[in-house]
Write an enzyme that holds these catalytic residues in place. Structure first.
Site, short mmCIF file in Angstrom:
data_model
loop_
_atom_site.label_atom_id
_atom_site.label_comp_id
_atom_site.label_asym_id
_atom_site.label_seq_id
_atom_site.Cartn_x
_atom_site.Cartn_y
_atom_site.Cartn_z
N ASP A 109 0.80 -1.21 0.00
CA ASP A 109 0.00 0.00 0.00
C ASP A 109 0.84 1.27 0.00
OD1 ASP A 109 -2.55 -1.09 -0.18
OD2 ASP A 109 -2.68 -1.46 1.96
N TYR A 164 -10.00 -0.11 3.04
CA TYR A 164 -9.52 -0.17 4.42
C TYR A 164 -9.15 1.20 4.95
CZ TYR A 164 -9.02 -4.89 6.28
OH TYR A 164 -9.25 -6.11 6.85
#
EC number: 1.4.3.-
Lengths: 674, 674
Positions: free
Chosen positions: B333, B421
């Site tokens: 990420d 998320y």
């Protein structure tokens, strides 16, 4: 029962009846309520009357008096009764342990009809919890014992600055352990109140508690008493200098202001907050007991049970110091000293925040008469500035969605002070269904005096860390065993261990070569449920095997261990034999009313023959049964200088979290109160 | 440099100078301050001018622009300078990564003298962080691609309710990975904004980011799209019904009221609170960077360094789902999407409490021009109602002493939203010297559509949990690597592992048969410092081997891991090769300016050849050196129904605690503010 006793009993019945009604009038009563002061008095009357009616002239000492809980079917039937009220409470009974004529007796007392239901002589190993009076008296005995006075004089210390503390002595293979002996170790004030930083090393006084007399003294060495300088922890000196009372006035103002608006309801011993409901009771051995913890499920329009009963069953604190005055220090704090007996009054605004409400606790003194610990519990809503859930959605073109919900929780706090150590026990309830238990260890270390003033001088194993000149903080463990009678949406539960297993990908159908997948195993018997927690590759879930969610997942709650440790002593070492519940972090047993104290009902000088580790040797079935989770929370403590002269709180935690218990996130519709 | 460029440079020099002065006027400046908007603009000008002066006509895309930090000696010399001020700031330099003509270039830009110091073509594996513009454009491409429109029509879905999201595709052994390809997966709204609960399964669109065009589509199966019912998480519908704005008005009132009285000081990017001082900067890749964290020691009358620099280096999120659209989901990420790029504005009063202060973050867009993320950090003092330390002394006859100190802490909060998320990153500073890092995982699961509507129908490994009808929450991991350049009271540090070893007692001199004692080992090289944390029987301490406390203990800080997990994929699996920092929770390396990103500087489609795991293969010496701790915080996530449709926050934590860093408890003299 003799005619005279009967008459007395009747008198006391009316006496008690009056008080009981008075008590009931101010709060809802519940069959799990702890014994109220009039009930304690009644028990004392019944027992002393019963005992005096027998031949003995010996004085009765009360070592334990607590509610003998109605059994689960009775409680459940009362709860489901449409007329659940004080009027149809099941009979109130007490379980009592007394010492009389050097014997231990267990009595069941029916408070409601004023009778002794059973009276049993205890012939096994170990002795009951020591009373506060015994500790006070034994601490005082050395001052009347000339050899001790001589030892103090020999060290050039002032007797009036000496204070003493009694230590249980454990069991090291001796056959005869019926004598209730303690070692009295002493400390020096003279410029500090932090007595544990100033041990008077090398000398110990042995006291027989039943005879309440000194049975010996060993003075083996004169060890320097560490300095008082830098050990005091009181603010009062400073406060006096800066103007006394500066803090107090604002304190009381805030308490008054905020207690008018609690965000939760205390109805007698029942606590209701947001979606939770539970019963909170005080016990002189366990301290706080949480019962019948249930969470409201709007989809089922009912409360669903999670925990039938939870409490701290035992605390095992073995020291790793082999010197003469230290090797035996392997305390069973709950069983030897009484977890509830060691609770201390909580301080408004510091121990607990301004919005806290407090409860008192009652227990009998040695004579059986009620004593109060004010503010033994506090209950408060915590806004820890955490986020319950949130999401920012940036993926939908031309829109930005942000939804955040703040977390609030409810905390039930108790502090147990075991001489030097203070344990902060928090039971925390979250709207998500989480029950979080936090044990904060703070207070004062037990120190050992030493000749050493610098680490470079040390060429041997000193069993600890030099924390100041002449002061060694001894290495030790804390193992706390929590009894958690889970009733996950009903009594019959199973324990499922799910291992995340690596699977290889065979063939070329995927570019991946591996993945992991959960592989579950239901523990059939106790031996399959003993676990030392380490890394989180195994998930531990308690399910109700008879209930599923709508789409078919097992309804469950998951145990989330925090960082934890296991025992390190040898299996054959005596303290380990007695505290063998420290061998695993997780144990599961079938519910058995007599299995309550992980280190045994009679922990003082126990032989380890009535413990969780022994009970589970039967390897009973635990599948689809009413089961109890025993969770051992451990700390290894190698002291550091920051722990001197008072320790910053170090927390150990674990959680129970719903795991397919609800159909979906139970706080999806939570609203922020701003 | 051509004459015309020089002229331009001079012009821009004056332009920038003006802005820079304006910026300085409102706050203290520090050599570690992130690039201010005028500096970002200056960099853009310098680089575009520099590139246009060469022959190419291609457009420059900025993938990274950040402060090229002065080295440690420069910083330390500036700090120790008696005239520490903005006037003697070291030269400001930027590190820049651009794409031009399908090539990646690294530039060092001297902002102060308007020059490009170096310009390097990157020829290795992997590509830089994807820009926000590339993601937006690639998400939009399917809607102009007829085969995709046909796939949507075939499923009977309304195109206007479809939204798409781009996923990096990783590396699975392909030799040629210079093409920057993403997989675009799509979702269905139609009654919800919770797009991740409504995946349009079985169809995926491939996009080349450099060409910004669709390169293919695979429509392999029609999979039911899960229902919208029960998935929305917005309060606004309810709020509208109950009266809009009910919450907002009270919000603003409180913010105004409490922000006037912060308990800490924000001086530019320097934060001062109680005994702590540190620098807080924003970086488009790392997000928050904490530098120069030092704690004041009254005994030394000075600040003592603990952490030179700390930040989240990489987040590795591999899914355990082998279906076609899922096997490649093994996200890096931070490296692929940019941790800082994914920060979201924090909401006053919900993300952060009323007493919070906020900071903005600036980064360049694809064209190199500054963009602001408002409220990217908040800083607030937390009163979590915890106890800093306490003791009740009951052992001194006729006295009862109770001393309690409340704990307050300072929190720096950031939220990184990676599509579905949300990660809440809290850096918490405690007066005791503790630095606690908490990662809260919340937001939305990535779901996979399925035919199944009940668990009983499932006879295969579905790589996840059925959470609602037609909805599977896929199993996955999160591994967060924190870069922690510790400087424990100075730069030269060592890493000491202390194992608590069981010792048998030989002979009969003690009644004990065993005890444990700490046995320490200093890690000489990197291989000795790789640790998977499990139970707490090993203590991990970073010491300054050149400094001791007065009584001779090594000055140190101890790492307290919380509950943690390790990797489970096979060593030869491609995602694991790239994310091999997940193999151990603890790594220690010698400081090296080029080793910053645990998964590599170029994480997108990386081959795992420039990672922490590879660097440490050299097994360099780490004893008495400037060392960096890399801590991997892991979560295995087997979803449960409570995670649907939005996940309650689950926290992972670890702490750095002083361990013989101070001569004694540094908060002994703490006072309660009531």
């Amino acid at each position: 029962m003799s005619p005279s006793t009967l008459k007395l009993s009747l008198l006391f019945f009316f006496f008690f009846f009056f008080f009981h009604i008075a008590l009931l009038s101010h709060a809802f009563s519940h069959p799990l309520d702890p014994l109220a002061p009039p009930e304690i008095t009644t028990v004392q009357t019944i027992v002393t009357s019963y005992i005096s009616s027998s031949s003995t002239n010996e004085k009765v000492h009360f070592h334990y008096v607590g509610l003998d809980e109605p059994d689960k079917p009775t409680i459940n039937s009362w709860l489901s009764s449409s007329t659940t009220s004080s009027s149809n409470l099941p009979p109130r009974q007490a379980f009592v342990i007394i010492r009389i004529g050097k014997q231990t007796r267990e009595l069941e007392v029916d408070i409601s009809n004023h009778s002794v239901v059973s009276n049993k002589l205890y012939n096994g190993n170990g002795s009951p919890t020591i009373t506060s009076e015994e500790i006070d008296k034994s601490n005082d005995l050395p001052f009347k014992y000339p050899p001790f006075i001589a030892s103090i004089e020999k060290r050039g210390l002032k007797l009036e600055e000496v204070v003493c503390g009694s230590c249980t002595i454990g069991w090291f293979g001796e056959k005869e352990t019926s004598n209730r002996i303690v070692n009295v170790n002493c400390y020096y004030m003279d410029g500090t109140v932090n007595i544990y930083m100033r041990p008077i090393g090398g000398v110990v006084v042995m006291v027989d508690l039943d005879q309440m007399k000194v049975t010996g003294l060993r003075d083996r060495a004169i060890i320097p008493v560490p300095k008082a300088e830098g050990t005091d922890y009181r603010q009062e000196k400073e406060a006096a200098e800066e103007g006394e009372g500066r803090f107090r006035s604002s304190l009381e103002e805030k308490v008054t202001m905020q207690q008018d608006h609690p965000n939760f309801l205390l109805d007698g011993h029942l606590v209701r907050w947001e979606n939770w409901e539970f019963h909170l009771a005080f016990d002189m051995r366990a301290g706080p007991i949480i019962s019948l913890a249930s969470i409201f499920d709007p989809e089922q329009d009912s409360y669903r049970r999670v925990l039938y009963k939870g409490f701290l069953s035992e605390m095992f604190v073995p020291y790793m110091d082999l010197t003469y005055e230290w090797y035996s220090r392997s305390f069973f704090d709950s069983g030897e000293y009484g977890g509830g007996l060691c609770t201390v009054p909580l301080q408004p605004l510091t121990d607990c925040p301004a919005n806290a409400m407090f409860m008192d606790g009652y227990f009998p003194n040695q004579d059986g008469l009620p004593v109060k610990t004010p503010n033994v519990f506090c209950v408060f809503e915590r806004d820890g500035q955490d986020i319950l859930w949130r999401h920012t959605e940036t993926g939908i073109p031309k829109r930005l969605i942000t939804e955040v919900r703040k977390e609030k929780t409810l905390v039930v706090r108790t502090v147990l002070t075991l001489s030097n150590y203070d344990y902060i026990i928090d039971w925390e309830f979250k709207t998500t269904g989480v029950i979080k238990i936090t044990v904060g260890a703070t207070g004062l270390l037990e120190m050992r005096g030493t000749e050493y003033t610098h680490v470079d001088q040390i060429k041997e194993d000193v069993y600890g860390t030099l924390l100041a000149e002449n002061s060694i903080g001894a290495n030790h463990d804390h193992f706390l065993s929590f009894y958690l009678d889970l009733d996950i949406d009903g009594e019959a539960n199973s324990f499922v261990k799910t291992k995340l297993e690596t699977k290889r990908v065979n063939g070329n159908w995927s570019k991946r070569k591996s993945y992991w997948t959960p592989v579950s195993q239901t523990a059939n018997t106790e031996s399959e449920a003993r676990i030392r927690v380490g890394s989180g590759d195994t998930q531990l879930v308690f399910i109700n095997p008879n209930k599923k969610t709508k789409i078919g997942n097992n309804i469950g709650y998951r145990l989330y261990p925090g960082s934890n440790v296991g025992h390190l002593m040898s299996d054959d070492d005596y303290p380990q034999i007695r505290g063998d519940f420290s061998k695993y972090n997780v144990w599961v047993t079938p519910f058995n009313k007599s299995e309550i104290w992980a280190g045994g009902l009679y922990a003082d000088r126990s032989h380890g023959d009535d413990t969780l580790a022994v009970w589970t040797e039967r390897d009973r079935e635990i599948k689809d049964k009413d089961i109890v989770l025993w969770y051992t929370l451990g700390f290894h403590h190698v002291p550091c200088q920051e722990d001197f002269p008072v320790m910053p709180t170090l927390n150990g935690v674990f959680e129970l979290r719903p795991y397919n218990f609800f159909e979906h996130n139970p706080v999806l519709n939570a609203k922020n109160e701003l």
